[in-house]
Design a protein around this motif. Structure first.
Motif, short mmCIF file in Angstrom:
data_model
loop_
_atom_site.label_atom_id
_atom_site.label_comp_id
_atom_site.label_asym_id
_atom_site.label_seq_id
_atom_site.Cartn_x
_atom_site.Cartn_y
_atom_site.Cartn_z
N SER A 241 -1.91 11.39 0.71
CA SER A 241 -1.91 12.74 0.15
C SER A 241 -1.39 13.76 1.15
CB SER A 241 -3.31 13.13 -0.32
OG SER A 241 -4.22 13.05 0.76
N ALA A 242 -1.50 13.47 2.44
CA ALA A 242 -1.05 14.40 3.47
C ALA A 242 0.47 14.41 3.56
CB ALA A 242 -1.65 14.01 4.82
N PRO A 243 1.11 15.57 3.42
CA PRO A 243 2.58 15.65 3.45
C PRO A 243 3.20 15.07 4.72
CG PRO A 243 1.66 17.73 2.70
CD PRO A 243 0.51 16.88 3.15
N LYS A 244 2.58 15.27 5.87
CA LYS A 244 3.15 14.75 7.12
C LYS A 244 3.10 13.23 7.14
CE LYS A 244 2.85 18.84 9.97
NZ LYS A 244 3.81 19.47 9.12
N ARG A 245 2.09 12.64 6.56
CA ARG A 245 2.02 11.16 6.49
C ARG A 245 3.08 10.63 5.52
NH1 ARG A 245 -4.38 10.51 6.90
NH2 ARG A 245 -4.45 11.09 9.09
N ALA B 243 -1.60 5.60 13.06
CA ALA B 243 -2.83 4.81 12.94
C ALA B 243 -3.33 4.80 11.49
CB ALA B 243 -3.90 5.36 13.88
N ALA B 244 -3.27 5.95 10.83
CA ALA B 244 -3.72 6.03 9.43
C ALA B 244 -2.80 5.21 8.53
CB ALA B 244 -3.75 7.49 8.98
N LEU B 245 -1.50 5.26 8.78
CA LEU B 245 -0.57 4.47 7.96
C LEU B 245 -0.74 2.98 8.19
CD1 LEU B 245 2.73 6.56 8.08
CD2 LEU B 245 1.13 6.31 6.18
N ARG B 246 -1.08 2.59 9.41
CA ARG B 246 -1.33 1.16 9.69
C ARG B 246 -2.50 0.67 8.83
NH1 ARG B 246 -0.32 1.58 16.05
NH2 ARG B 246 1.81 0.82 16.06
N GLN B 247 -3.54 1.47 8.71
CA GLN B 247 -4.68 1.08 7.87
C GLN B 247 -4.26 1.01 6.41
OE1 GLN B 247 -7.83 3.85 8.71
NE2 GLN B 247 -8.57 2.65 10.44
N LEU B 248 -3.47 1.98 5.98
CA LEU B 248 -3.01 2.01 4.60
C LEU B 248 -2.17 0.78 4.27
CD1 LEU B 248 -2.55 3.81 1.94
CD2 LEU B 248 -0.37 4.35 3.01
N VAL C 17 7.23 10.22 -4.02
CA VAL C 17 6.83 9.11 -3.15
C VAL C 17 5.61 8.42 -3.74
CG1 VAL C 17 6.00 8.48 -0.85
CG2 VAL C 17 7.76 10.25 -1.10
N VAL C 18 5.70 7.10 -3.88
CA VAL C 18 4.59 6.30 -4.38
C VAL C 18 4.48 5.05 -3.52
CG1 VAL C 18 3.64 4.99 -6.33
CG2 VAL C 18 4.91 7.10 -6.76
N VAL C 19 3.28 4.77 -3.04
CA VAL C 19 3.00 3.54 -2.32
C VAL C 19 2.06 2.74 -3.20
CG1 VAL C 19 2.05 2.54 -0.21
CG2 VAL C 19 3.21 4.76 -0.12
N ARG C 20 2.47 1.49 -3.49
CA ARG C 20 1.69 0.64 -4.39
C ARG C 20 1.30 -0.66 -3.70
NH1 ARG C 20 5.02 -1.45 -7.65
NH2 ARG C 20 6.89 -0.47 -6.89
N ARG C 21 0.07 -1.06 -3.94
CA ARG C 21 -0.38 -2.39 -3.50
C ARG C 21 0.22 -3.44 -4.45
NH1 ARG C 21 -4.06 -1.68 0.38
NH2 ARG C 21 -5.47 0.11 0.29
N GLU C 22 0.05 -4.69 -4.11
CA GLU C 22 0.59 -5.79 -4.92
C GLU C 22 0.07 -5.76 -6.35
OE1 GLU C 22 3.07 -7.87 -3.85
OE2 GLU C 22 2.99 -6.58 -2.10
N ASP C 23 -1.16 -5.29 -6.54
CA ASP C 23 -1.74 -5.26 -7.89
C ASP C 23 -1.31 -4.02 -8.68
OD1 ASP C 23 -3.20 -3.18 -6.78
OD2 ASP C 23 -5.16 -4.16 -7.02
#
Length: 191
Positions: free
Chosen positions: A22-26, A68-73, A9-15
């Protein structure tokens, strides 16, 4: 934002900056929402996937904290995480999630049809070949490799693995017909 699930799993910003939780549940929550992009996923289903059927009494409150944490991310253009009725919805363009992009490319290439049309001799190259190559190039390893939920992997892997093998088979057939069969030999051997 882009979410890649066809491998780790990789989450990338536009740049291109990786901001993968890093948290498995997230990661499990994000993965479960991403594979159902633009569809509301019931809170109970998310709790089942994130805690793999062994949810503590505090799971609902903990899920809200992860949301809530994912919304910030995910703050920024491209993807938005919202509450809908008794569930959550990750909204955005399907091409921002590699699993969905892979499925769309396979569909455009005709892989989802029961019997792909076989080109006749002397016809121009199969237009599905570049689509299939683009779809297969999205894979970086086993799908949902570290998504944090064995239950989610168990539910998604059979479909994704089957579709990948069908795309490989269709690409191999097209390359053989075009006299370019050797281009896929290593990839087929690995599969």
């Amino acid at each position: 934002m882009h979410i890649d699930l066809l491998g780790p799993v990789v989450v990338r910003r536009e740049d291109g900056t990786a901001v993968t939780p890093s948290a498995p549940k997230r990661r499990a929550l994000l993965s479960a929402l991403a594979v159902q992009l633009n569809r509301t996923v019931a809170t109970e289903e998310l709790i089942e996937l994130v805690w793999e059927g062994c949810a503590p009494p505090t799971a609902r409150a903990a899920l809200q904290g992860h949301v809530a944490a994912l919304r910030q991310l995910l703050d920024g253009p491209g993807l938005e995480l919202g509450t809908r009725g008794s569930g959550y919805l990750l909204a955005g363009e399907p091409d921002r999630v590699d699993v969905l992009r892979f499925g769309r490319l396979c569909e455009q290439a005709g892989v989802l049809l029961p019997e792909p049309a076989t080109p006749t001799e002397g016809v121009s190259p199969d237009p599905a070949l570049p689509l299939l190559r683009a779809a297969l190039d999205l894979w970086r390893g086993p799908a949902l490799a570290d998504c944090g939920s064995a239950l989610l992997r168990e539910r998604m892997l059979p479909y994704l693995t089957d579709l990948r093998l069908r795309a490989l088979e269709r690409l191999a057939d097209g390359l053989l017909r075009a006299g370019r069969g050797g281009e896929l030999a290593a990839e087929l051997a690995e599969a």
